[in-house]
Design a protein around this motif. Structure first.
Motif, short mmCIF file in Angstrom:
data_model
loop_
_atom_site.label_atom_id
_atom_site.label_comp_id
_atom_site.label_asym_id
_atom_site.label_seq_id
_atom_site.Cartn_x
_atom_site.Cartn_y
_atom_site.Cartn_z
N GLY A 39 10.32 57.38 72.37
CA GLY A 39 11.15 56.22 72.65
C GLY A 39 10.54 54.90 72.22
N ILE A 40 9.59 54.95 71.29
CA ILE A 40 9.02 53.72 70.72
C ILE A 40 9.86 53.31 69.52
N LYS A 41 10.10 52.02 69.37
CA LYS A 41 10.94 51.54 68.29
C LYS A 41 10.18 50.83 67.17
N ARG A 42 9.10 50.08 67.49
CA ARG A 42 8.51 49.16 66.50
C ARG A 42 7.49 49.88 65.63
N LEU A 43 7.72 49.87 64.33
CA LEU A 43 6.83 50.50 63.36
C LEU A 43 6.50 49.53 62.24
N ILE A 44 5.22 49.40 61.95
CA ILE A 44 4.72 48.67 60.78
C ILE A 44 4.17 49.71 59.82
N TRP A 45 4.74 49.80 58.64
CA TRP A 45 4.43 50.89 57.70
C TRP A 45 3.92 50.29 56.39
N ILE A 46 2.69 50.64 56.02
CA ILE A 46 2.11 50.16 54.76
C ILE A 46 2.49 51.11 53.63
N SER A 47 3.11 50.56 52.60
CA SER A 47 3.54 51.34 51.45
C SER A 47 2.84 50.78 50.20
N THR A 48 3.58 50.64 49.12
CA THR A 48 3.01 50.11 47.88
C THR A 48 4.10 49.44 47.06
N LEU A 49 3.67 48.58 46.15
CA LEU A 49 4.64 47.95 45.26
C LEU A 49 5.21 48.97 44.29
N GLY A 50 6.43 48.73 43.83
CA GLY A 50 7.02 49.55 42.78
C GLY A 50 7.92 50.67 43.26
N ILE A 88 11.61 56.21 56.46
CA ILE A 88 11.50 55.10 57.42
C ILE A 88 12.78 54.30 57.46
N GLU A 89 13.32 53.96 56.29
CA GLU A 89 14.50 53.10 56.21
C GLU A 89 15.76 53.80 56.73
N ASN A 90 15.78 55.12 56.66
CA ASN A 90 16.94 55.87 57.15
C ASN A 90 16.84 56.18 58.64
N SER A 91 15.76 55.76 59.27
CA SER A 91 15.59 55.99 60.71
C SER A 91 16.30 54.91 61.51
N ASP A 92 16.27 55.07 62.83
CA ASP A 92 16.83 54.03 63.71
C ASP A 92 15.74 53.16 64.32
N LEU A 93 14.56 53.16 63.69
CA LEU A 93 13.43 52.40 64.20
C LEU A 93 13.54 50.92 63.82
N ASP A 94 12.82 50.09 64.56
CA ASP A 94 12.65 48.68 64.20
C ASP A 94 11.43 48.60 63.27
N TYR A 95 11.65 48.90 62.02
CA TYR A 95 10.54 49.05 61.08
C TYR A 95 10.32 47.79 60.27
N THR A 96 9.10 47.65 59.77
CA THR A 96 8.80 46.76 58.65
C THR A 96 7.99 47.56 57.64
N VAL A 97 8.50 47.70 56.43
CA VAL A 97 7.77 48.33 55.33
C VAL A 97 7.05 47.21 54.57
N VAL A 98 5.75 47.37 54.39
CA VAL A 98 4.93 46.36 53.71
C VAL A 98 4.49 46.93 52.36
N LEU A 138 2.56 40.32 62.61
CA LEU A 138 3.68 41.14 63.06
C LEU A 138 3.44 41.69 64.46
N VAL A 139 2.20 41.97 64.80
CA VAL A 139 1.89 42.40 66.17
C VAL A 139 2.06 41.24 67.14
N GLN A 140 1.60 40.06 66.74
CA GLN A 140 1.73 38.88 67.60
C GLN A 140 3.19 38.57 67.91
N ASP A 141 4.06 38.72 66.91
CA ASP A 141 5.48 38.48 67.10
C ASP A 141 6.25 39.65 66.49
N PRO A 142 6.46 40.72 67.26
CA PRO A 142 7.09 41.92 66.72
C PRO A 142 8.54 41.74 66.31
N SER A 143 9.14 40.59 66.64
CA SER A 143 10.53 40.35 66.25
C SER A 143 10.65 39.95 64.78
N GLN A 144 9.54 39.65 64.13
CA GLN A 144 9.59 39.23 62.73
C GLN A 144 9.81 40.42 61.80
#
Length: 215
Positions: A95-106, A138-148, A187-193
């Motif tokens: 039941g956790i929603k917030r995910l910060i996911w490191i990806s790559t350019l391209g 990640i993008e097809n999930s219902d999570l509050d994600y940020t892909v970096v 993003l951790v300091q302000d997870p709404s971003q």
């Protein structure tokens, strides 16, 4: 105070992010990694704890996620799509929603011009394809994600970055790992971003056909 689960906690970016989180926030960090003995004696025992785990093991992920507020994933490998799938399933289970996911350019073919062609030459053949597939999970999930999506990474001791959004041409050729760590901290300091966003990250004024150290 937030509780942050760091997946792939021994990685170079992850270690820099952890340092900045300890210095600038009151977050409690759970460091999830294989062979946690690698970080023995290198952690703040008051605010960090080590967990031995594999990011393809949903049971281990679920156990580590209990009581967490944010999951920060800094993972790699040819099985990155499988890792993404198991992480999304575990987060849904707990039941956790917030995910910060490191990806790559391209991963969206968003890098323009000669630099984009060079990036394909360097990363095609498995890397871009697998990271793109993981981002889709990640993008097809219902999570509050940020892909970096960082530019090519340097070890420069600097924090200097700008952001582009998905659908915009990628800017610049490089960025420091320390800058990505600083962005994670923000993003951790302000997870709404940047919820639901996939963001490209580069050092300003580094446009060119390839990073400076390849010229």
């Amino acid at each position: 105070m937030s509780n942050v689960l760091v997946l792939g906690a021994a990685g170079k970016i992850a270690r820099l992010a952890e340092e900045q989180l300890l210095d600038n926030t009151d977050a409690q960090l759970t460091l999830f990694l294989r062979r946690p003995e690698r970080l023995e004696g290198k952690i703040n025992k008051d605010r960090e704890r080590l967990v031995d785990g594999d990011a393809t093991n949903q049971e281990q992920l679920v156990a580590a996620m209990k009581g967490q507020d944010i999951v920060y994933a800094n993972l790699a490998g040819s099985n990155i799509e499988e890792q993404a799938t198991k992480i999304v399933a575990a987060m849904d289970q707990v039941g956790i929603k917030r995910l910060i996911w490191i990806s790559t350019l391209g991963i969206y073919d968003e890098v323009p011009g000669a630099y984009g062609k060079w990036n394909h030459q360097m990363l095609d053949g498995g890397y871009l394809e697998t990271y793109s597939a993981a981002a889709k999970v990640i993008e097809n999930s219902d999570l509050d994600y940020t892909v970096v999506r960082p530019a090519w990474l340097s070890n420069k001791n600097e924090i200097d970055y700008e952001i582009t959004q998905k659908g915009e041409p990628f800017k610049g050729t490089e960025v420091s790992r320390k800058s990505i760590g600083a962005l994670v901290m923000k993003l951790v300091q302000d997870p709404s971003q940047e919820i639901g966003h996939s963001i490209g990250v580069n050092k300003p004024n580094t446009d060119g056909d390839k990073p400076e150290w390849y010229r």
